[in-house]
Enzyme design. Sequence first.
Site, short mmCIF file in Angstrom:
data_model
loop_
_atom_site.label_atom_id
_atom_site.label_comp_id
_atom_site.label_asym_id
_atom_site.label_seq_id
_atom_site.Cartn_x
_atom_site.Cartn_y
_atom_site.Cartn_z
N GLU A 255 0.84 -1.11 0.01
CA GLU A 255 0.13 0.11 -0.01
C GLU A 255 0.81 1.36 -0.09
O GLU A 255 0.52 2.35 -0.72
CB GLU A 255 -1.01 -0.01 1.33
CG GLU A 255 -2.11 1.28 1.32
CD GLU A 255 -2.83 1.05 2.32
OE1 GLU A 255 -4.06 1.35 2.26
OE2 GLU A 255 -2.64 0.53 3.57
N GLN A 377 -8.16 -5.82 6.42
CA GLN A 377 -9.22 -4.99 6.89
C GLN A 377 -10.44 -5.90 7.30
O GLN A 377 -10.34 -6.82 7.22
CB GLN A 377 -9.44 -4.59 5.24
CG GLN A 377 -8.50 -3.73 4.65
CD GLN A 377 -8.38 -2.15 5.20
OE1 GLN A 377 -8.84 -1.97 6.28
NE2 GLN A 377 -8.09 -1.26 4.34
#
Length: 490
Positions: A255, A377
Site C-alpha cells: 500500500e 481489513q
Amino acid sequence: MADQKKNQKKRENLDNIGLEIGNKPPQALDVEEAVLGAMLLEPYCVDQAMEELNPGCFYDPRHRMIFEAMSSLVTEHTAVDIITCSAKLREQGNLEAVGGPVVLSNLSERVGSAAHIEYYVKILKQKTIQRDLISASHEILKDAFDDSIKVDELIDKAQTKVYEAIQSNVRREIQDIGSIINEALSDISEHQGQTGVTGVPSGFPSIDRVTMGWQKSDLIILAARPSVGKTAFALNLARNAAVDHHMPIAVFSLEMSSIQLAKRLMTSESGLTADKIKGGVKLEEFEWQQLEYKLKGLTKAPLYIDDTPGIQLMEFRTKAKNLVKNKGVRMIIVDYLQLMQGPTELRGMREQEVAAISRTLKATAKELEIPIIALSQLSRASVQRTGGNGKPQLSDLRESGSIEQDADMVIFIHRPDYIGMSENPEDREKTQIIIAKHRNGETLDIDMTFKSDQVRFMELDEALDIQASSMPVESKMNFDPFAMGSNEFE
C-alpha cells in the site's frame, strides 16, 4: 478411478521422457513382484507395505492395479490373499488386465524371503523419488522455455516441484514419548538463559507475556478498520525486533512506498512530530542533529522493505525464501493481505482468492519456520454493530472466513474515539490491542496508548512516565498516575 488415470498419465509421461533421452525410467519390476508376493503370503508384510508405499510407487500398471486391490481389501478390513485379491480385481474389472489369477499365484513364488520386505520397500521408494525428480525436472525444463512465465514464478515452481518430489516420499518416523520429552527438556534448557521470550519479541512486555514472542510457523493476522493504526503498529513491531534485538525482519508493503514507510519509522524513532519529518514544519538545527543521532540504530538495523504493489503470491513466496536463506530473516510482515494477487484462475471470485492467499501465507510460514504477520481489513459491520462498545469480532474479518481458520493468532486494534464511541478529548490516545484468537495461549484485551503525532504505540507505564517527566516540578508533586485509571487508555 481418477487416481488410476493420473498414475497412468504419469507413467506415459515418464515413458516419453525416457524415449527422448534414450534411457528407461528408474524401475525395479522384480522388486515390485517380490513386494506384492510377500503381501499375499504374510499379513505383517501388508501392514508394512501399506504404511510406506502408495500405488504410484509401482511402475508396472498391472502391479499398481494389484496393489490398489489390496489397499481396498485393507480398507474393508478383509484379509489379503490370492483368493480375496482375485475377487477384488474381478469386482473392479481389472482381473483380466493383470493376467488373471495365475499371475497372483506366480507372484507368491517370486518372493526370496518375506523377511526382506523392509529392504524391498526401500528400493521401491528410491526408484519413486528418482522418477518424481525426473518428472519435476522435465516440467521445469518445459517451463523454462516458456517466455510467458515470469522468472520469479519459474523459480518458485521449480523449488516447489523438487521439494514435493522429495517430501512426498520421505516418511516421518513415529516417536516414543520418552524421546519427545528429552527433546522438549533440551529446548527448555536452551531457553533458560532468556527472559521468557522464545520467539521474535514484539517489544511490548504486555504482549510478550501472552505470546512469548511471535512463534515459528505462526500466521498472525493483525486487523482493524482503515486508518486506525495497523501499519503504524506493524512498523513498531518490525522496529523493536530489528533495532532493539538485531533480528532480521522483512516488510512487504503493498500500500505504501518504501520512502513513506521510512519516514514513519524516522518519526517514531526520532521523537519528532510527523509534520516535521514530512517537511510541513521546518526543522531547527538542533533537531537535525537530534534526527541524525537518533537514526544511527535504525540505519544499521537488519530491516528489509519490499514495496512491490499488488505482489503476486508466487513472487512473494520466492522473495520470502530468498530473504530467509540469504538474509536470515526471522519474521515477515505483509501490509496488507487483501492487496495481494491470488491465483489467476480465481480472479473474480474474491472470497476464494483471499482464502487461497491466507492458505499460502500459512503454508509459507510453516515451510520457512518463521512467523508471518499479515495485516487485514475489517468489514463495516464492526462499526455498524450495536452494543459491545464497537469492539471488532472474528466474524468481522473481511472477505473470507478462511482467514480466521488459517490464522494461529488474530489481533485487533480498537480505538473507541476513532469510530465515534467516545467524544472525550482525553480518549484520543486510548487504544486496545485485542488478542481475539490465540491457538497456543490465552485471549485478552491489552490497554495501550497511541501517539499519533509520533506514529508510535506505547505501554501504559511508558506513556505515564513520559507524561510525568514532561510536567513542571510543582505539578509532579501532585501527580497521581492511579487517579487516571489504567483502563482509560486505548
